[in-house]
Motif scaffolding. Sequence first.
Motif, PDB file in Angstrom:
ATOM      1  N   THR A 197     -19.836  88.392  32.383  1.00 24.47           N
ATOM      2  CA  THR A 197     -19.212  89.706  32.613  1.00 24.47           C
ATOM      3  C   THR A 197     -20.231  90.830  32.735  1.00 24.47           C
ATOM      4  O   THR A 197     -19.875  91.941  33.125  1.00 24.47           O
ATOM      5  N   ALA A 198     -21.475  90.563  32.373  1.00 26.63           N
ATOM      6  CA  ALA A 198     -22.513  91.598  32.459  1.00 26.63           C
ATOM      7  C   ALA A 198     -23.846  90.935  32.784  1.00 26.63           C
ATOM      8  O   ALA A 198     -24.062  89.752  32.482  1.00 26.63           O
ATOM      9  N   LEU A 199     -24.737  91.690  33.386  1.00 24.72           N
ATOM     10  CA  LEU A 199     -26.034  91.150  33.786  1.00 24.72           C
ATOM     11  C   LEU A 199     -26.842  90.694  32.579  1.00 24.72           C
ATOM     12  O   LEU A 199     -27.618  89.741  32.655  1.00 24.72           O
ATOM     13  N   ARG A 200     -26.626  91.378  31.459  1.00 27.57           N
ATOM     14  CA  ARG A 200     -27.397  91.028  30.257  1.00 27.57           C
ATOM     15  C   ARG A 200     -26.999  89.665  29.682  1.00 27.57           C
ATOM     16  O   ARG A 200     -27.703  89.102  28.839  1.00 27.57           O
ATOM     17  N   ASP A 201     -25.867  89.110  30.136  1.00 31.35           N
ATOM     18  CA  ASP A 201     -25.437  87.797  29.651  1.00 31.35           C
ATOM     19  C   ASP A 201     -26.422  86.698  30.023  1.00 31.35           C
ATOM     20  O   ASP A 201     -26.430  85.632  29.406  1.00 31.35           O
ATOM     21  N   LYS A 202     -27.233  86.963  31.053  1.00 28.70           N
ATOM     22  CA  LYS A 202     -28.144  85.910  31.518  1.00 28.70           C
ATOM     23  C   LYS A 202     -29.206  85.563  30.482  1.00 28.70           C
ATOM     24  O   LYS A 202     -29.685  84.421  30.427  1.00 28.70           O
ATOM     25  N   ASP A 203     -29.599  86.548  29.652  1.00 29.07           N
ATOM     26  CA  ASP A 203     -30.659  86.295  28.676  1.00 29.07           C
ATOM     27  C   ASP A 203     -30.237  85.220  27.677  1.00 29.07           C
ATOM     28  O   ASP A 203     -30.994  84.277  27.399  1.00 29.07           O
ATOM     29  N   MET A 204     -29.028  85.371  27.141  1.00 34.46           N
ATOM     30  CA  MET A 204     -28.545  84.369  26.186  1.00 34.46           C
ATOM     31  C   MET A 204     -28.300  83.032  26.877  1.00 34.46           C
ATOM     32  O   MET A 204     -28.572  81.965  26.314  1.00 34.46           O
ATOM     33  N   LEU A 205     -27.814  83.078  28.117  1.00 32.95           N
ATOM     34  CA  LEU A 205     -27.560  81.847  28.861  1.00 32.95           C
ATOM     35  C   LEU A 205     -28.857  81.087  29.106  1.00 32.95           C
ATOM     36  O   LEU A 205     -28.927  79.862  28.910  1.00 32.95           O
ATOM     37  N   VAL A 206     -29.903  81.793  29.532  1.00 30.76           N
ATOM     38  CA  VAL A 206     -31.205  81.158  29.769  1.00 30.76           C
ATOM     39  C   VAL A 206     -31.757  80.568  28.476  1.00 30.76           C
ATOM     40  O   VAL A 206     -32.269  79.441  28.450  1.00 30.76           O
ATOM     41  N   ASN A 207     -31.629  81.316  27.390  1.00 27.96           N
ATOM     42  CA  ASN A 207     -32.133  80.832  26.100  1.00 27.96           C
ATOM     43  C   ASN A 207     -31.413  79.564  25.665  1.00 27.96           C
ATOM     44  O   ASN A 207     -32.042  78.592  25.211  1.00 27.96           O
ATOM     45  N   ASP A 208     -30.087  79.533  25.826  1.00 31.15           N
ATOM     46  CA  ASP A 208     -29.319  78.347  25.435  1.00 31.15           C
ATOM     47  C   ASP A 208     -29.664  77.151  26.313  1.00 31.15           C
ATOM     48  O   ASP A 208     -29.721  76.009  25.833  1.00 31.15           O
ATOM     49  N   LEU A 209     -29.899  77.400  27.609  1.00 25.90           N
ATOM     50  CA  LEU A 209     -30.276  76.305  28.509  1.00 25.90           C
ATOM     51  C   LEU A 209     -31.638  75.725  28.127  1.00 25.90           C
ATOM     52  O   LEU A 209     -31.840  74.507  28.135  1.00 25.90           O
ATOM     53  N   LEU A 210     -32.577  76.605  27.793  1.00 31.15           N
ATOM     54  CA  LEU A 210     -33.908  76.136  27.396  1.00 31.15           C
ATOM     55  C   LEU A 210     -33.838  75.317  26.117  1.00 31.15           C
ATOM     56  O   LEU A 210     -34.484  74.269  25.997  1.00 31.15           O
ATOM     57  N   ILE A 211     -33.058  75.792  25.159  1.00 33.84           N
ATOM     58  CA  ILE A 211     -32.931  75.060  23.895  1.00 33.84           C
ATOM     59  C   ILE A 211     -32.323  73.686  24.140  1.00 33.84           C
ATOM     60  O   ILE A 211     -32.755  72.680  23.560  1.00 33.84           O
ATOM     61  N   HIS A 212     -31.337  73.631  25.022  1.00 25.81           N
ATOM     62  CA  HIS A 212     -30.699  72.338  25.297  1.00 25.81           C
ATOM     63  C   HIS A 212     -31.661  71.369  25.990  1.00 25.81           C
ATOM     64  O   HIS A 212     -31.831  70.228  25.547  1.00 25.81           O
ATOM     65  N   HIS A 213     -32.292  71.816  27.075  1.00 31.81           N
ATOM     66  CA  HIS A 213     -33.097  70.905  27.890  1.00 31.81           C
ATOM     67  C   HIS A 213     -34.449  70.583  27.273  1.00 31.81           C
ATOM     68  O   HIS A 213     -35.012  69.522  27.553  1.00 31.81           O
ATOM     69  N   VAL A 214     -34.980  71.470  26.441  1.00 34.21           N
ATOM     70  CA  VAL A 214     -36.313  71.243  25.892  1.00 34.21           C
ATOM     71  C   VAL A 214     -36.267  70.689  24.472  1.00 34.21           C
ATOM     72  O   VAL A 214     -37.097  69.858  24.098  1.00 34.21           O
ATOM     73  N   ILE A 215     -35.264  71.100  23.668  1.00 39.75           N
ATOM     74  CA  ILE A 215     -35.255  70.727  22.251  1.00 39.75           C
ATOM     75  C   ILE A 215     -34.085  69.809  21.895  1.00 39.75           C
ATOM     76  O   ILE A 215     -34.282  68.690  21.428  1.00 39.75           O
ATOM     77  N   LYS A 216     -32.850  70.258  22.128  1.00 38.70           N
ATOM     78  CA  LYS A 216     -31.699  69.452  21.701  1.00 38.70           C
ATOM     79  C   LYS A 216     -31.706  68.063  22.341  1.00 38.70           C
ATOM     80  O   LYS A 216     -31.311  67.081  21.723  1.00 38.70           O
ATOM     81  N   ARG A 217     -32.161  68.007  23.578  1.00 34.85           N
ATOM     82  CA  ARG A 217     -32.153  66.751  24.321  1.00 34.85           C
ATOM     83  C   ARG A 217     -33.056  65.693  23.681  1.00 34.85           C
ATOM     84  O   ARG A 217     -32.811  64.499  23.815  1.00 34.85           O
ATOM     85  N   ILE A 218     -34.108  66.136  22.976  1.00 28.03           N
ATOM     86  CA  ILE A 218     -35.079  65.182  22.429  1.00 28.03           C
ATOM     87  C   ILE A 218     -34.995  65.060  20.911  1.00 28.03           C
ATOM     88  O   ILE A 218     -35.924  64.556  20.280  1.00 28.03           O
ATOM     89  N   ILE A 219     -33.894  65.517  20.303  1.00 26.05           N
ATOM     90  CA  ILE A 219     -33.798  65.488  18.846  1.00 26.05           C
ATOM     91  C   ILE A 219     -33.961  64.067  18.310  1.00 26.05           C
ATOM     92  O   ILE A 219     -34.711  63.826  17.360  1.00 26.05           O
ATOM     93  N   SER A 220     -33.276  63.107  18.905  1.00 28.82           N
ATOM     94  CA  SER A 220     -33.366  61.716  18.416  1.00 28.82           C
ATOM     95  C   SER A 220     -34.765  61.132  18.600  1.00 28.82           C
ATOM     96  O   SER A 220     -35.331  60.567  17.650  1.00 28.82           O
ATOM     97  N   PRO A 221     -35.381  61.231  19.811  1.00 27.39           N
ATOM     98  CA  PRO A 221     -36.767  60.741  19.931  1.00 27.39           C
ATOM     99  C   PRO A 221     -37.733  61.462  18.995  1.00 27.39           C
ATOM    100  O   PRO A 221     -38.642  60.841  18.438  1.00 27.39           O
ATOM    101  N   LEU A 222     -37.516  62.773  18.807  1.00 27.80           N
ATOM    102  CA  LEU A 222     -38.421  63.554  17.957  1.00 27.80           C
ATOM    103  C   LEU A 222     -38.369  63.070  16.517  1.00 27.80           C
ATOM    104  O   LEU A 222     -39.409  62.899  15.875  1.00 27.80           O
TER     105      LEU A 222
END
Length: 742
Positions: free
Chosen positions: A572-597
């Motif tokens: 709904t606002a341009l500022r929403d992208k910051d949280m969206l980008v942060n959540d995507l990074l956390i998912h693809h870089v960290i959450k995805r490798i929790i078990s191997p880590l």
Amino acid sequence: MSENNFDVQSPPCVLCGRTDNCPEKYGEKRTYVEYNLTLHNYCLLMSSGIWQRGEEDEGVDGFLIEDIRKEVNRAARLVCNICRKKGASIGCVAPKCKRSYHFPCGLQKECVFQFMEDFRSYCWEHKPVQIFSDKESREPSQCTICLDLVEHLPLYSVLRSPCCKNTWFHRECLQYQALSAGIFFFRCAVCNNKDKFQKEMLRMGIHIPEKDASWELEDNAYQDLLQCYQHCDIRRCLCKNGRDYNKPDSKWEIKRCQSCGSRGTHLACSSIKSWEQNWECVECRSIFAKGKYSKRKKHSLAPSEKMDGTTCLLEEPSPKLPRQSPGSQHNRLLQSPKIMCQNNLSPCSLLELPTSNRVAMSLSPLMSNRNCSLRKKHLRMQRKEASNILKELKHQINTKTTRLNINTENIWKSALKGFRQRNFRPTNTIEVKFTNSKNRIKTDSFTGSKHLFFQLLMLHIQNSSLFEGSSAKNLSVDPQALKENLYFEAGKMIAVSLIHGGPSPGFFSKLLFDCLVYGPENVKPNLDDVADAGVAQTIKKIKYSETLSSLQSTVHDCCDFLAAAGCLRPITALRDKDMLVNDLLIHHVIKRIISPLESFRQGLKTLGLLEKMEMHPDAFSTLFCHKPENLSAKALCDLFTIHCSPDVNKIGGADFWMGYLQDVESGESVVTLQDILFFVTGCSSIPPIGFDPEPTIKFLPVHYPIGNRLLNCLELPITRTYENFKNKMEFTIRNTLRGKTE
């Protein structure tokens, strides 16, 4: 106090006046006939005018009987602000708030009771709340415990995870889980964070009992897990003793299916030559043949790897990743111990560090030479600290020997077999024997063979499918490797290598290292940490959208991508992208490798290495995240302690040695500094832990140089001229190196 006596008639609690016996809500209800007292545990704990003045075995869990009677009398004069009856023993701790209430009434009115520290209570107006940002999505999501929908609203019945922003729970679900798991196992159901999660839940009134988990207290709770499938399912079983006959270490030992584990065969019935050879049942083979697991086959395997499931850690790197240059294997960590030059020898410190001797790290082009030099000096100090810690850990190694038979043509498979053999112990002294006949590497040094093995093993792990990235690598997600516990084995191998004298890894990304030592919940990823180019490009499009319409269009185009990551939400606002980008990074870089880590971390705990890494992160980051400096004349000079008589010093023997090192470094020789080190120690680089015994130089009346690899001692001839000294050095070392690969 004597053993509790329970009354069968269930009289009312003396504090709240209720007869309810609901341990989940009010705690255990106990009746003490000898004192004529019946109490709910939570009513007693939360009462405002009583404290534990006794020991745990005195009175009621440390509450003295006389204190309990005084508290009952005090509460009898107070009226509950909810039910308007007397006996309200609990008061709100907020300043100037005079509300009192019974514990069950407080629960009904949504008061918050904190089962920690002073056991504070807050009324319905002053209770702590969780802060919700306007940017957050209000769309309902699944409770990760019961999987029913939960509203994203600031309600008493709803709690949000403090460590996973998009994770929501029902309060009732969390309370039941806490009572079942206890303080040792209660944690976030998504990321397994314990400390931060428990702290927030206690603040919000979740009671976490100080007990073991309920499943740990059941008798024989894991008995079924100890039973292995022992039955031969082959159509024509050849065993005369029947299908259930199992004789270990013989051809009638039963081998289970490597995929499902619920089918078996005698080794002889399926013509399996050894226990190490894997076997799959007919059902599993048919599933794989139909392609139901085609997603797992992202790149082809070599024929030998298709025959053996233990070789899923590929000899070739992932097709997405460029192979490391062959020369990178020669870069190893150097340490600079104090040199003890005797008899006024020329100071080794006068040798200048070569301009090619760079630390592999990003430095600003405008950084002054002084700052660069200080940075290098700081890294050397950190490496020296890490070296000293590794030497402390090495004290665990005993004299009992474990031999590893290593085939250099399949370094991973032979190493894995050696590390998994029954008699392997990380605390034993490791002896390495190379078994392949072709291109056999001749090493007359026990240390040299072991160092070469660890060097080849670290290079293979770096380029394996367990890691992704170009130079600074993160963990990848390999389902087959997870299934075979290979992340654990890789971590174990790295720990054993460092403490047994192997090279430093040097290829970890800063993010991976921080996840290991600080925990993934305390690490914030960025775009550079995303290894998949397609994923990184999609996140960039979202991050650099300049208008709301372009952002919404991008989100619409990649809705499947966002949904797969659990990040699909209204914009709904341009500022929403910051949280969206942060959540995507956390998912693809960290959450995805929790078990191997987590599996990798368990492997690094071998011999106590991970604990030391957590205590000294700066020191160990130089070993894991930075390529070692190239071997220099100064480093080699500092490595050796020179022993010579005054007569030799007058001739200039030590000066000849240092002058020769400078010639080699500047390219005025047919040998290299690595060749000299190999000639003396059998190693082509200096391991982080250093050498034992420390290398020495002796000038003796010998015709040619002698490298004593057992003592790490270089015996040098006494010559009159530098030219004669240099000729003898080059002739001997060059002829020695010719036999390395013959």
